[in-house]
Design an enzyme around this catalytic site. Structure first.
Site, PDB file in Angstrom:
ATOM      1  N   TYR A  73      -0.406  -3.425   6.490  1.00  0.00           N
ATOM      2  CA  TYR A  73       0.110  -3.474   5.163  1.00  0.00           C
ATOM      3  C   TYR A  73      -0.704  -4.182   4.149  1.00  0.00           C
ATOM      4  O   TYR A  73      -1.060  -3.606   2.996  1.00  0.00           O
ATOM      5  CB  TYR A  73       1.457  -4.129   4.941  1.00  0.00           C
ATOM      6  N   HIS A 108      -3.039  -2.230   1.039  1.00  0.00           N
ATOM      7  CA  HIS A 108      -2.894  -2.871  -0.420  1.00  0.00           C
ATOM      8  C   HIS A 108      -4.193  -3.597  -0.880  1.00  0.00           C
ATOM      9  O   HIS A 108      -4.420  -3.483  -2.286  1.00  0.00           O
ATOM     10  CB  HIS A 108      -1.857  -3.972  -0.694  1.00  0.00           C
ATOM     11  N   TYR A 123       1.820  -8.078 -11.277  1.00  0.00           N
ATOM     12  CA  TYR A 123       2.510  -7.652 -10.075  1.00  0.00           C
ATOM     13  C   TYR A 123       2.023  -8.293  -8.727  1.00  0.00           C
ATOM     14  O   TYR A 123       0.809  -8.518  -8.276  1.00  0.00           O
ATOM     15  CB  TYR A 123       2.213  -5.959  -9.905  1.00  0.00           C
ATOM     16  N   TRP A 128       1.737   7.834  -2.475  1.00  0.00           N
ATOM     17  CA  TRP A 128       1.801   6.336  -1.929  1.00  0.00           C
ATOM     18  C   TRP A 128       2.947   5.959  -1.194  1.00  0.00           C
ATOM     19  O   TRP A 128       2.829   5.493   0.044  1.00  0.00           O
ATOM     20  CB  TRP A 128       1.713   5.184  -3.096  1.00  0.00           C
ATOM     21  N   TRP A 129       4.034   6.550  -1.523  1.00  0.00           N
ATOM     22  CA  TRP A 129       5.247   6.518  -0.538  1.00  0.00           C
ATOM     23  C   TRP A 129       5.317   6.971   0.834  1.00  0.00           C
ATOM     24  O   TRP A 129       5.402   6.386   1.751  1.00  0.00           O
ATOM     25  CB  TRP A 129       6.642   6.759  -1.290  1.00  0.00           C
TER      26      TRP A 129
END
Length: 104
Positions: A18, A22, A41, A76-77
């Site tokens: 993860y 990112h 963010y 992306w999802w």
């Protein structure tokens, strides 16, 4: 500025993956987020539970809600669905949090 917080869940054992994904976020994804008003963010991980806490500041709720309709967001999802809990459309299962305190 509107402050938003939400909780998502990472599958066990995918913490490094993860973080890697990112750290290599696609430039077109960053561009879309900024275009739709995202600022400041951050995503935090509770390594014991796999819970992810996302915090973002946005300019406009209606505009922000349109991010999920963009092709780059859908891509992306789909890219992330194998390492976190997702809905049938590949969007992350997300619990929106209500702000109860802010120190200005």
């Amino acid at each position: 500025m509107i402050r938003k917080g939400s909780i998502m869940r990472l599958f066990s054992g995918f913490e490094d993956e993860y973080k890697k994904r990112h750290s290599e976020i696609w430039p077109e994804m960053v561009e879309m987020l900024k275009k739709y008003g995202a600022q400041n963010y951050s995503i935090f991980l509770d390594v014991k539970t796999g819970n992810l806490f996302a915090y973002v500041e946005i300019e406009d709720e209606k505009l922000w809600n349109e991010t999920g309709e963009t092709e780059i967001c859908k891509k992306w999802w789909a890219y992330m669905k194998d390492i976190m809990e997702t809905n049938s459309d590949n969007s992350p299962v997300s619990i929106e949090l209500k702000e109860v305190f802010h120190l200005d």
